[in-house]
Design an enzyme around this catalytic site. Sequence first.
Site, short mmCIF file in Angstrom:
data_model
loop_
_atom_site.label_atom_id
_atom_site.label_comp_id
_atom_site.label_asym_id
_atom_site.label_seq_id
_atom_site.Cartn_x
_atom_site.Cartn_y
_atom_site.Cartn_z
N CYS A 40 -37.51 38.83 25.74
CA CYS A 40 -36.76 37.82 24.84
C CYS A 40 -36.52 38.17 23.36
O CYS A 40 -35.57 37.97 22.84
CB CYS A 40 -37.02 36.38 25.16
SG CYS A 40 -38.87 36.20 24.60
N LYS B 248 -46.65 29.25 33.57
CA LYS B 248 -45.95 29.10 31.98
C LYS B 248 -44.97 27.99 32.21
O LYS B 248 -43.86 28.37 33.02
CB LYS B 248 -45.63 30.08 31.70
CG LYS B 248 -44.72 30.22 30.26
CD LYS B 248 -44.38 31.56 29.69
CE LYS B 248 -43.55 31.49 28.64
NZ LYS B 248 -43.24 32.69 27.83
N LYS C 51 -50.30 27.66 30.44
CA LYS C 51 -49.47 27.56 29.22
C LYS C 51 -48.40 26.44 29.08
O LYS C 51 -47.47 26.61 30.18
CB LYS C 51 -48.75 28.77 28.72
CG LYS C 51 -48.07 28.95 27.43
CD LYS C 51 -47.48 30.11 27.26
CE LYS C 51 -46.59 30.22 25.99
NZ LYS C 51 -45.69 31.27 25.85
N CYS D 283 -42.62 41.08 27.42
CA CYS D 283 -41.48 40.25 27.72
C CYS D 283 -40.25 40.76 26.99
O CYS D 283 -40.36 41.78 26.18
CB CYS D 283 -41.67 38.60 27.09
SG CYS D 283 -40.59 37.32 28.04
N TYR E 110 -53.48 30.24 17.54
CA TYR E 110 -53.22 30.56 15.91
C TYR E 110 -54.35 30.23 14.99
O TYR E 110 -54.51 30.70 13.85
CB TYR E 110 -51.91 29.97 15.67
CG TYR E 110 -50.67 30.29 16.50
CD1 TYR E 110 -50.38 31.73 16.31
CD2 TYR E 110 -50.36 29.63 17.53
CE1 TYR E 110 -49.24 32.13 17.18
CE2 TYR E 110 -49.53 30.07 18.36
CZ TYR E 110 -48.85 31.21 18.38
OH TYR E 110 -47.68 31.59 19.25
N SER F 48 -47.38 27.31 19.80
CA SER F 48 -46.86 27.19 18.51
C SER F 48 -46.74 25.58 18.16
O SER F 48 -47.15 25.07 16.98
CB SER F 48 -45.60 27.79 18.22
OG SER F 48 -44.84 27.38 19.26
C1 PBG Z 1 -42.12 35.17 25.33
C2 PBG Z 1 -43.19 33.97 24.84
C3 PBG Z 1 -43.01 32.81 24.34
C4 PBG Z 1 -44.28 32.36 23.76
C5 PBG Z 1 -45.10 33.35 24.34
N1 PBG Z 1 -44.52 34.35 24.97
C6 PBG Z 1 -41.65 31.92 24.13
C7 PBG Z 1 -40.89 31.69 25.11
O1 PBG Z 1 -41.28 31.48 26.27
O2 PBG Z 1 -40.02 30.92 24.67
C8 PBG Z 1 -44.47 31.13 23.36
C9 PBG Z 1 -45.90 31.11 22.45
C10 PBG Z 1 -45.84 29.75 21.58
O3 PBG Z 1 -45.10 28.83 21.52
O4 PBG Z 1 -46.80 29.92 20.81
N2 PBG Z 1 -41.35 34.78 26.30
#
Ligand code: PBG
Length: 337
Positions: free
Chosen positions: A128, A206, A259, A126, A324, A285
């Site tokens: 970001c 997602k 997810k 990704c 985690y 998370s």
């Molecule tokens: C990257 C990504 C994210 C997560 C996994 N890959 C964050 C998002 O999309 O903002 C989230 C994982 C988590 O919250 O544990 N795009």
Amino acid sequence: MKSMMSGTFPFYRPRRLRQTNELRAMVRESHLRKEQLVLPLFVTEGTQKRVPVPSMPGVFQLSIDELLAETRSAWETGVRAILLFGIPDHKDEKGSSAYDPEGITQRAVRALRKEFPDLIIITDVCLCEYTSHGHCGMIRKTPWGRTFVDNDSTLEILAQTALSHVMAGADIVAPSDMMDGRIGAIRKTLDDAGFTDAVIMSYAAKYASAFYGPFRDAADSAPKFGDRRAYQMDPANAEEALREVAMDIEEGADIVMVKPGLAYLDILNRVKNTFHYPTAVYMVSGEYAMIKAAGEKGWIDEDRIMMESHLSMVRAGADIIITYAAPSICKMLNNKK
Ligand code: PBG
């Protein structure tokens, strides 16, 4: 069925099989296994760095040396797969360090591969974490001035990023950007470069979820403006998730992911029962943070809630769980008699 259930003396008494530990174990339908678990890890520049993520007790930003140590201790509990997130020093508009062969993720993968030949190394693909604006793709403006994340110009960058991870030694690349057509673009680039055996685990369904809050602190990847709702899914949609998954399978995904986890078990169940594909779920998370926080306060039995939550994902259809809590779950499974 009706006659069995009625009357004072039912023939079917479900409690018969609940009488002892051994009987319950004999008829248990779902099992959580260590081999299903994937531990997400965050790697950052420097040495001897182990920076705690405040909202995620037990989770750290790790320099490569510490990443190896953390992986070693996870491996010893029985964790066999990790999902790696790179946190680079350098960010720019295009996220150019995402596909740099000398980037943080690529160096970390090489170091891991050297020390752990049998570890399943999965990399998050990704942009970001690598873009200055914190979005998962390229930013453009319409002629009338609306800013948007551009789909097609992002695909080539994602594909190059995935290729650089595979060349460094990743077994599995996991694109999490939610651009349309990314699985096809990545598959073609990998195939053209001769990496026809590289596995793609697609973050297929997602959602644009508030449960990612703590992650964005951990990965320093919060968008600087706006949100991700123009590319991640609307939490209200289930049918659309099936279309997303169908599309990714058609484009060459080997594993599909749903997810977040707990709030989307219905989606997980439908995806598994519709496609019968290897299916992953990500306990993200925010889910982890909620359980840890309530546990720390003594409001819930943290260990039991962790086990029950992960088991619910297996029951719903998960083959793979990204979590985690992977090392602590392994420890609990090891201690179970
Ligand atoms: C990257 C990504 C994210 C997560 C996994 N890959 C964050 C998002 O999309 O903002 C989230 C994982 C988590 O919250 O544990 N795009």
